[in-house]
Design an enzyme around this catalytic site. Structure first.
Site, PDB file in Angstrom:
ATOM      1  N   SER A 196      23.890  87.480  40.907  1.00  0.00           N
ATOM      2  CA  SER A 196      24.854  88.454  41.337  1.00  0.00           C
ATOM      3  C   SER A 196      26.119  88.051  40.479  1.00  0.00           C
ATOM      4  CB  SER A 196      25.126  88.410  42.679  1.00  0.00           C
ATOM      5  OG  SER A 196      25.971  89.186  43.356  1.00  0.00           O
ATOM      6  N   THR A 218      16.798  98.117  48.892  1.00  0.00           N
ATOM      7  CA  THR A 218      15.649  97.151  49.452  1.00  0.00           C
ATOM      8  C   THR A 218      15.918  96.585  50.969  1.00  0.00           C
ATOM      9  OG1 THR A 218      16.856  95.255  48.743  1.00  0.00           O
ATOM     10  CG2 THR A 218      15.146  96.430  47.188  1.00  0.00           C
ATOM     11  N   ASN A 237       6.343  89.911  46.324  1.00  0.00           N
ATOM     12  CA  ASN A 237       5.461  91.025  47.326  1.00  0.00           C
ATOM     13  C   ASN A 237       6.175  92.075  47.583  1.00  0.00           C
ATOM     14  OD1 ASN A 237       6.952  88.870  48.841  1.00  0.00           O
ATOM     15  ND2 ASN A 237       6.514  90.396  50.525  1.00  0.00           N
ATOM     16  N   ASN A 295      13.060  85.185  41.720  1.00  0.00           N
ATOM     17  CA  ASN A 295      13.649  86.227  42.124  1.00  0.00           C
ATOM     18  C   ASN A 295      13.784  86.093  43.862  1.00  0.00           C
ATOM     19  OD1 ASN A 295      13.783  89.236  42.980  1.00  0.00           O
ATOM     20  ND2 ASN A 295      11.954  88.650  44.003  1.00  0.00           N
ATOM     21  N   LYS A 323      25.071  82.142  44.755  1.00  0.00           N
ATOM     22  CA  LYS A 323      24.977  82.397  43.438  1.00  0.00           C
ATOM     23  C   LYS A 323      25.558  81.856  42.452  1.00  0.00           C
ATOM     24  CE  LYS A 323      21.339  85.169  44.479  1.00  0.00           C
ATOM     25  NZ  LYS A 323      20.055  84.918  44.107  1.00  0.00           N
ATOM     26  N   GLY A 369       9.975  94.670  46.938  1.00  0.00           N
ATOM     27  CA  GLY A 369      11.456  94.934  46.363  1.00  0.00           C
ATOM     28  C   GLY A 369      11.525  94.848  44.863  1.00  0.00           C
ATOM     29  N   TYR A 384      26.690  83.758  50.341  1.00  0.00           N
ATOM     30  CA  TYR A 384      26.033  84.612  49.306  1.00  0.00           C
ATOM     31  C   TYR A 384      26.452  84.110  47.790  1.00  0.00           C
ATOM     32  CZ  TYR A 384      22.971  88.003  46.789  1.00  0.00           C
ATOM     33  OH  TYR A 384      22.458  88.418  45.779  1.00  0.00           O
TER      34      TYR A 384
END
Length: 314
Positions: free
Chosen positions: A173, A272, A46, A121, A237, A48, A233
Site C-alpha cells: 500500500s 472487495t 480464493n 497477496n 505495509k 478478490g 495497516y
C-alpha cells in the site's frame, strides 16, 4: 477542495483507461520470457485481488498455484478458473502457521520442483471508513508483515534458476510510504535509519513493529509518531515495503541466472470484501500492476513500490 478532489478523480480515471488500453496490447514473442512451465504461486487467491491476479496470470499461459486458507473455498475458486480452460492447481495455505507453510513448501517442491513467481497477496485490514481501531493490530502485523516475510523466506530456496530471473511481488500500500504525506514516521532518527541502506536491517524493521505493538498494548501509540490514518495497516505495509527494499539489495548479489527480483505495489482502494465493497477500483484493475510486475520483461526493476504501473517514491 471539491475542485481538487474532482481533478484527482478525473486523473485517476484517465490513468485507469490508459492501463485498460495497455492491457489490450499483447506481449511480443521477445518479451514473453515465461511459458506453460512457469510456476506462479498466489497467496490468498480464493477471492478478490488474489483471484483476479491468478486469473490474469493463467490467462497469459502460466501454471498458477492458487492458495487459500480454507481448502474447500480454494478448490471451488480453482474450479472456476479450470472450467475456463486455465492451467490452475490449488493447495491449502495459511501464512500465519509455520506447519501450513512447511507443508505447502514440501508439496510444491515434490510436485513442481520449484517456483518462478511468488505473489504475496494474503493480508488483512480490519479498519473501514474513518475507523482507526487498534483492536486487531497484532493480527494485522503478524499476517501482513510476518506472514509475508515467512512466505518469502520459504519460497526463495525453491526459486528456479533462469535467464529472466525469478519474481516476487508483494501486494502492499502507498500508506506504507516512509515519507508519505498522510502516513510518515515522525521519528526523524528512525526515519533516517530506515531510509539508508547502510543502516536498514531486518532487525531494525522488526524492532519498529515490536515498538509499535508495545505502544498499542500500553495505549501510548497515539503519541508515538506513527501514521494517524489506518495506523496498524500502514505500519504493517511500511514493514513489508522496507523489507522488500532490504531483500532486493541482498538478492542483487546473486549471480546471473539465479537472480530474484522483488517489488511491491499498491492496488488502490478496491471493491472487495476487505474494504466492505466500498472501494473505487475494480479487482480487475487492482490486479493489473501486480501481474505487470510479475511478467515485466525489464528484469532490472527491483526494490521498488508501484501503483498503476508507475513507481512511487518510498
Amino acid at each position: 477542495m471539491t475542485g481538487r478532489k474532482e481533478k484527482s478523480i478525473e486523473k485517476r480515471e484517465k490513468r485507469l483507461q490508459e492501463i485498460s488500453l495497455l492491457r489490450t496490447i499483447p506481449y511480443s514473442d521477445h518479451q514473453r520470457w515465461w511459458s506453460a512451465e512457469t510456476i506462479a504461486v498466489v497467496t490468498g487467491a480464493n477471492r478478490g485481488i488474489g483471484f483476479e491476479i491468478a486469473r490474469q496470470l493463467a490467462g497469459h499461459g502460466l501454471t498458477v498455484i492458487l492458495t487459500s486458507r480454507d481448502t474447500g473455498v480454494g478448490i471451488e475458486a480453482a474450479k472456476v478458473l479450470q472450467e475456463g480452460g486455465f492451467n490452475v492447481d490449488v493447495h491449502q495455505l495459511d501464512i500465519l502457521h509455520d506447519e501450513s507453510v512447511s507443508e505447502f513448501t514440501k508439496w510444491i517442491k515434490e510436485k513442481y520442483g520449484g517456483v518462478d513467481i511468488l505473489i504475496n497477496n494474503a493480508g488483512v485490514n480490519y479498519n473501514l471508513g474513518s475507523g482507526n481501531s487498534m483492536e486487531f493490530s497484532k493480527t494485522m502485523i503478524e499476517t501482513n508483515y510476518y506472514g509475508t516475510k515467512n512466505m518469502v523466506k520459504a519460497m526463495i530456496p525453491l526459486m528456479r534458476p533462469s535467464a529472466a530471473g525469478a519474481r516476487i511481488v508483494n501486494v502492499s500500500s502507498r500508506l506504507g510510504k516512509l515519507n508519505g504525506r498522510r502516513s510518515r514516521i515522525e521519528d526523524e532518527a528512525l526515519r533516517a535509519k530506515l531510509s539508508n541502506l547502510e543502516t536498514l536491517s531486518e532487525e531494525l524493521i522488526d524492532n519498529m513493529v515490536s515498538t509499535f505493538l508495545q505502544q498499542v498494548e500500553d495505549n501510548t501509540w497515539q503519541s508515538g509518531g506513527w501514521p494517524q490514518k489506518f495506523t496498524d495497516y500502514a505500519v504493517s505495509k511500511l514493514a513489508v515495503n522496507l523489507y522488500s527494499v532490504l531483500l532486493a539489495n541482498q538478492l542483487a548479489e546473486r549471480p546471473e541466472g539465479r537472480k530474484i527480483y522483488i517489488n511491491c505495489y499498491c492496488p488502490g482502494w478496491v471493491r472487495t470484501a476487505m474494504t466492505g465493497w466500498s472501494g473505487n477500483v475494480s479487482a480487475e484493475h487492482a490486479a493489473d500492476t501486480g501481474v505487470w510486475l510479475a511478467l515485466l520483461p525489464n528484469k532490472e526493476v527491483t526494490g521498488k513500490l508501484f501503483a498503476e504501473r508507475r513507481e512511487l517514491k518510498l
